[in-house]
Enzyme design. Structure first.
Site, PDB file in Angstrom:
ATOM      1  N   HIS A  57       0.820  -1.215   0.000  1.00 40.65           N
ATOM      2  CA  HIS A  57       0.000   0.000   0.000  1.00 40.65           C
ATOM      3  C   HIS A  57       0.852   1.262   0.000  1.00 40.65           C
ATOM      4  O   HIS A  57       0.544   2.229  -0.699  1.00 40.65           O
ATOM      5  CB  HIS A  57      -0.925  -0.005   1.222  1.00 40.65           C
ATOM      6  N   HIS A 108     -10.210   2.873  -0.556  1.00 41.51           N
ATOM      7  CA  HIS A 108     -10.367   2.395   0.820  1.00 41.51           C
ATOM      8  C   HIS A 108     -11.203   1.129   0.752  1.00 41.51           C
ATOM      9  O   HIS A 108     -12.243   1.009   1.398  1.00 41.51           O
ATOM     10  CB  HIS A 108     -11.011   3.466   1.699  1.00 41.51           C
TER      11      HIS A 108
END
Length: 764
Positions: A57, A108
């Site tokens: 990420h 998200h």
């Protein structure tokens, strides 16, 4: 019993001390590289920092080798208007008259499945802070949502929480939600996509960047207190035995989804803007993924020296937090600023005015090291670049899947097509009444589209339009698009089709497209087939942006979007920003601005149904080759629409995409609450004309007095323009309808009822 703090001194003295690096996602060779960098084993706090900052990420370790292609294809001419690009919190472009716009989209996804409300809410909060960190006022949000099949049992739970989270946070911030997409597909079951976009505006001279320079300058943490939310796996470091409860230093399981407070963020926005206006900030970074680990290492790495932080000064909202937990916490609504000593008092005064907690936690040094102490003992001593920018880079295997040939060969040629008027009418209503094409009002009405008073076009329009300058009318337009189905068939073309549609959606508002952002959602990078999809999509997007002459200013990558071994449809989300010199000349979507408008179809219609909504809804089919992409035609379309807007030649415009021409006609008729009569040109196949999803097409309504001027302009520029009907209010007192002459008629009331009842029936 209080756990002994793992200091640098202790780490050097206990080289064989076991550490749970695998539980934190580090591979054996990555852990050994950290030991090599430091010349010893890392402390628990250092291990926490490296594990989160070297994660997929944060580090882009699997995608970085491919993402470089964006830079390689960006020309100097494309960079002329770009004020900040890839590597910054968000891209920034010059939009004229001394104004700049900044925009970015981020994912998200995983948190939004675990806890849909907070996952989506904090996704909005995080992207808004990225925009704030550029020195801008956030002015609007958009969202790209993907859920499992609409009738799947878990979809209701996820959709309800996600939509309430986006609306609850965005509405509370006072930010209009001006558009987006919601798509249902079984591949997203267990792995929804929640991609939030934010756009902000600023004066060019107010641009802020994330770097810590000037030895002696202070590091000030301001905003919310730091808690245990968002820590997730790092909590294994809280115990020597990796066990215990959640109440003390032995806690094992901590919340992995952050908890947001939009009212704290609203005050933080105003506080930041006042700090910027008073020129009290040297550099600034929001605290998002990886929290203080990211903010301190990135600020120090991008600056010209080092940094020293006294971690015990960080205001906490949970007792007994360890250094590793404090550094890894992803508590929301926090910012980190670099401030000169002379400005600290003024900085603190502004924070007090807004009731924002602010704490001096350290200072910039000239050591070239990031040093973090805990009650006087050093728990972190690292070269900051090794944490923030010099993580591992993988060239993972890339292999076109063997199954791709069969997928491409499985075209729609064998599917039965409607031909009679009754069959075409039934097909229209079947598509319009499906979750694929039905009205999204059930979702979008939960968002405030007009708060702040600067929204000019929003939901129902192809792109959102915002007024930037009250005096001149200068504004921006923005659209975001994606097609997982097309990308599955051909990742290169699929990414370009998403880009082309977003570009076209901006152009149909009358704005000129100027910049691109993206969010690339794919399955596991450890799958060579997924990496083939990803690499092809990146190249398609980069080549497409170069062909259109507009830069990719930044983006986001989200991997591991899969349930078990089943990956989602590859979904590159593309956002395009445009500029319009006066929002008074924006082009609406709805028909009926002027009586008797002529309807003209721009572009070429081909027999292209592979990957289409028609194939999905009527036959549950996915296969073949996606529609042809012609980016030169897209540029020409944009030029014509901009010129037509400037000269007042067009009264409405709508791009053609999912569902084809007839879907565009229905949407524009419903938006304008007026009927129309479609007359197909002689020799045109009705089914192909009405339902094809060929790209590069726009439906425009032209005032009768301007028809000859408009068609002459199209002819002069070599753009196909075919008259296909007129806007028709219907008989006096009668119900307005969409009529396809000689084939069928459907009243607007039936169309509205068919379209608007679907989602409330499923989720209401």
């Amino acid at each position: 019993m209080t756990q002994e703090v793992d200091t640098v001194e202790r780490a050097a003295a206990t080289p064989d001390h076991p550490q749970p690096y695998r539980e934190l996602g580090l591979k054996d060779d990555e852990y050994e590289r950290i030991r090599e960098i430091l010349g010893r084993r890392p402390t628990d706090a250092e291990l926490a920092m490296y594990s989160v900052m070297w994660s997929e990420h944060c580090s882009y370790k699997s995608s970085k080798v491919h993402l470089r292609y964006f830079g390689e294809t960006t020309t100097e001419k494309m960079r002329e208007t770009m004020l900040a690009g890839i590597g910054e919190n968000a891209g920034v472009v010059d939009i004229g008259d001394g104004w700049a716009a900044t925009f970015k989209v981020e994912s998200h996804n995983h948190p939004s499945y675990i806890e849909p409300y907070q996952g989506a809410a904090t996704g909005v909060g995080g992207i808004v802070r990225d925009i704030m960190a550029m020195g801008a006022r956030p002015v609007a949000v958009m969202d790209q949502l993907r859920f499992g099949a609409a009738d799947a049992p878990d979809t209701r739970r996820v959709l309800d929480g996600v939509v309430r989270g986006i609306g609850g946070y965005g509405n509370s911030l006072g930010l209009p939600n001006i558009g987006g997409e919601t798509v249902f597909d079984a591949s997203y079951a267990g792995n929804p996509l929640v991609n939030a976009l934010c756009v902000g505006v600023l004066r060019k001279e107010d641009l802020k960047l994330a770097f810590a320079s000037g030895a002696g300058n202070k590091i000030i943490l301001f905003g919310a207190r730091t808690g245990l939310d968002g820590i997730g796996g790092v909590s294994v470091l809280a115990s020597e035995t990796f066990g215990g409860d959640e109440s003390g230093a032995g806690r094992k399981k901590l919340p992995s989804v952050q908890v947001g407070d939009p009212f704290t963020e609203k005050v933080l926005i105003e506080c930041c803007l006042e700090l910027y206006a008073a020129d009290l900030v040297v550099g600034i970074q929001d605290l998002g993924g990886a929290g203080l680990s990211c903010a301190t290492s990135e600020l120090a790495s991008a600056g010209d020296g080092g940094m020293r932080v006294e971690l015990e000064r960080v205001p906490l909202r949970a007792a007994n937090m360890t250094p590793a937990e404090i550094l890894s916490s992803e508590s929301q609504e926090r910012m980190c600023a670099v401030v000169t000593p002379d400005n600290v008092d003024a900085f603190m005064a502004v924070c007090r005015k807004w009731d924002v907690l602010a704490t001096d936690i350290g200072e910039v040094t000239d050591s070239g090291r990031l040093e973090i102490t805990w009650h006087g003992e050093t728990v972190v001593d690292v070269p900051p670049r090794t944490v923030a920018h010099e993580g591992p880079v993988y060239e993972r295997p890339v292999q076109r899947p063997d199954s791709q040939d069969a997928l491409v060969a499985n075209t729609t040629a064998s599917l039965e097509r409607p031909s009679t008027g009754d069959e075409l009418r039934a097909t229209l209503l079947q598509l319009l009444g499906s979750p694929a094409l039905c009205s999204r009002a059930f979702i979008t009405e939960q968002y405030d589209r007009y708060v702040r008073g600067n929204t000019v076009l929003a939901e129902h329009a192809d792109g959102g339009v915002l007024r930037v300058d009250e005096q001149t009318g200068r504004g921006i337009a923005i659209s975001t698009d994606a097609s997982g189905r097309y990308t599955a068939l051909d990742p290169y073309a699929g990414a370009q089709l998403a880009l082309a549609e977003a570009y076209r959606n901006v152009a149909v508002t009358g704005a000129t497209p100027v910049a691109v952002t993206n969010c690339l959602n794919f399955g596991s990078p450890e799958d060579p087939g997924v990496m083939w999809q990803f690499s092809q999509a990146v190249r398609g997007l980069a080549d497409g942006a170069a062909a259109l002459g507009i830069p990719v200013t930044g983006g986001n990558v989200s991997f591991y979007n899969q349930t078990g071994t089943t990956a989602i449809l590859p979904t590159p989300v593309v956002g395009v920003l445009g500029v319009i010199d006066d929002v008074k000349r924006r082009i609406p979507t709805g028909f009926g601005t002027e009586p008797g408008e002529t309807l003209i179809l721009l572009g070429d219609t081909r027999d292209e149904f592979d990957g289409s909504i028609w194939a999905q809804v009527t036959a549950d089919h996915l296969g073949g080759v996606p529609p042809t992409v012609d980016l030169d035609r897209e540029r020409l379309l944009a030029e014509v629409l901009t010129a037509a807007s400037r000269d007042g030649l067009v009264s409405a415009a709508h791009d053609l995409s999912e569902g084809g021409l007839i879907q565009a006609v229905v949407e524009a008729s419903l938006a304008g609450e007026t009927g129309c009569r479609i007359v197909l040109p002689e020799g045109w196949n009705p089914f192909v004309t009405l339902f094809s999803e060929s790209a590069g097409r726009v439906l425009v309504a032209v005032p009768r007095t301007e028809e000859s001027r408009f068609t002459a302009m199209c002819e002069a520029r070599g753009l196909p323009a075919n008259r296909i009907g007129v806007v028709d209010q219907g008989p006096d007192g009668g119900e307005p309808a969409v009529e396809v002459q000689g084939l069928f008629t459907v009243t607007l009331e039936e169309l509205r009822r068919t379209s608007e009842g679907v989602l409330p029936g499923l989720f209401g």
